[in-house]
Design an enzyme around this catalytic site. Structure first.
Site, PDB file in Angstrom:
ATOM      1  N   ARG A 231       0.858  -1.181   0.000  1.00 27.21           N
ATOM      2  CA  ARG A 231       0.000   0.000   0.000  1.00 27.21           C
ATOM      3  C   ARG A 231       0.894   1.231   0.000  1.00 27.21           C
ATOM      4  NH1 ARG A 231      -3.401  -2.772  -1.578  1.00 27.21           N
ATOM      5  NH2 ARG A 231      -5.482  -3.210  -0.738  1.00 27.21           N
ATOM      6  N   GLU A 260      -3.537   7.395  -4.453  1.00 25.40           N
ATOM      7  CA  GLU A 260      -3.912   6.935  -5.795  1.00 25.40           C
ATOM      8  C   GLU A 260      -5.201   7.622  -6.237  1.00 25.40           C
ATOM      9  OE1 GLU A 260      -3.907   2.649  -5.874  1.00 25.40           O
ATOM     10  OE2 GLU A 260      -1.898   2.600  -5.030  1.00 25.40           O
ATOM     11  N   HIS A 278      -0.776   0.241  -9.990  1.00 27.45           N
ATOM     12  CA  HIS A 278      -1.420  -0.734  -9.087  1.00 27.45           C
ATOM     13  C   HIS A 278      -1.972  -1.943  -9.860  1.00 27.45           C
ATOM     14  CE1 HIS A 278      -3.445  -1.020  -4.869  1.00 27.45           C
ATOM     15  NE2 HIS A 278      -3.105  -2.210  -5.335  1.00 27.45           N
TER      16      HIS A 278
HETATM   17  C1  DGY Z   1      -5.204  -6.089  -2.969  1.00 28.07           C
HETATM   18  O1  DGY Z   1      -5.903  -7.068  -3.243  1.00 28.07           O
HETATM   19  O2  DGY Z   1      -5.150  -5.636  -1.832  1.00 28.07           O
HETATM   20  C2  DGY Z   1      -4.410  -5.486  -4.085  1.00 28.07           C
HETATM   21  O3  DGY Z   1      -3.827  -4.288  -3.756  1.00 28.07           O
HETATM   22  C3  DGY Z   1      -5.235  -5.357  -5.357  1.00 28.07           C
HETATM   23  O4  DGY Z   1      -5.469  -6.616  -5.810  1.00 28.07           O
END
Ligand code: DGY
Length: 326
Positions: A231, A260, A278
């Site tokens: 993240r 984002e 992402h």
């Molecule tokens: C998640 O699943 O947390 C990813 O960041 C996106 O698939």
């Protein structure tokens, strides 16, 4: 039941839900946030995305809502405590995206270490005049140390891949060594100063927000590489842009960003930053399976069952959940 799907999903998840008698509304890609909130007011269940903030206010305003299926393994966008208090199970999509995300972490690592973006630019700009011994030299992965922060499913999948490339693995978790893993657990400080590359695999929480700020970035080895497929807010992006500009790190590979879809302007200028939008779990197979997992969990939750992959299993003991009429 009335089910809301936040945006178009690849694969048969909407059909799966319709075949089981649910009325499904799938919103368009370009819909405004207000439309999502409006539709949520009439929904019994929702498949939402990591880009949909599901705070206490949103949950509180959705008076019919009985289940939230988050189409992601991370669920920092959902106020789980508020959902639990309201008797709403929250589910996520673990496991199915482990390999796809680990592949992108390795892609970023290879791209930074082998200077792939610079090499592509060099070719595209017509600068390639023939093979030279010192042309665009990168670094071997073999023999280097990869430090993994957060050793869950994705961290372990990255470790296995990196080991196949000849890297030595060390890892750090807040809870210490994990039983049965062949790699040494080390302190955060040791990982910072010993690793030639660091890959982040922690969830976003108060304890991990800006885990990599200016001080930690400067504690990293000169010439090291930082990879983030977890993240964005785990790294202080403004500090990273400065440290990259100073040349302290060889580079960074980022698939996720603090705000984002915005990217900190300093990162665009940074030498040897590889930036992706992402796409960690972004394969046809994985996103299809994520959709099916979310749809199955939602159907289980909306038919009175304890849904698979519930992240707040304590919800099933709350008076709010137990008193529901299915
Ligand atoms: C998640 O699943 O947390 C990813 O960041 C996106 O698939």
């Amino acid at each position: 039941m009335d089910i809301l799907i936040s945006r178009p999903l690849p694969g048969p998840a909407p059909a799966f839900l319709r075949e089981r008698g649910h009325r499904v509304t799938m919103l368009a890609d370009d819909r405004p946030t207000e439309e999502f909130r409006r539709e949520l007011a009439g929904a019994d269940g929702v498949i939402c995305l990591l880009s949909d903030p599901m705070g206490a206010d949103v949950i509180g305003a959705a008076s019919r809502l009985r289940a939230i299926a988050n189409y992601a393994v991370g669920y920092n966008n959902v106020d789980v405590a508020a959902a639990t208090a309201a008797g709403i199970p929250v589910t996520n999509t673990p496991d199915v995206l482990t390999d796809a995300t680990a592949d992108v972490a390795m892609t970023l690592l290879l791209m930074v270490m082998r200077r792939v973006p610079a090499a592509m630019r060099y070719l595209a700009e017509g600068k390639f005049k023939g093979w030279k011994p010192d042309l665009l030299l990168g670094h071997d992965l073999r023999g280097k140390t990869l430090g993994i922060v957060g050793m869950g499913r994705i961290g372990q999948a990255v470790a296995r891949r990196a080991e196949a490339f000849g890297m030595r693995i060390v890892y750090h978790t807040r809870s210490g060594a994990k039983a049965g893993l062949p790699w040494p657990a080390v302190s955060f400080e040791k990982l910072l100063v010993e690793s030639d590359a660091i890959s982040l695999h922690v969830p976003l929480a108060d304890t991990t927000r800006h885990l990599f700020g200016a001080a930690e970035l400067r504690r990293m080895k000169r010439g090291a590489v930082l990879i983030n497929t977890a993240r964005g807010p785990v790294i202080d992006e403004a500090a990273l842009a400065v440290v990259l500009a100073e040349g302290h790190l060889l580079g960074a590979g980022l698939d996720v960003f603090e705000e984002e879809p915005k990217v900190h302007p300093g990162l665009w200028q940074a030498p040897n930053a590889v930036l992706l939008p992402h796409i960690g779990s972004g394969t046809v197979e994985t996103r299809t399976e994520m959709g099916m997992m979310a749809a199955r969990s939602l159907h289980e939750a909306l038919t009175g069952g304890k849904a698979s992959h519930t992240v707040n299993p304590e919800v099933y003991t709350t008076p709010a959940w137990r008193s529901r009429k299915w």
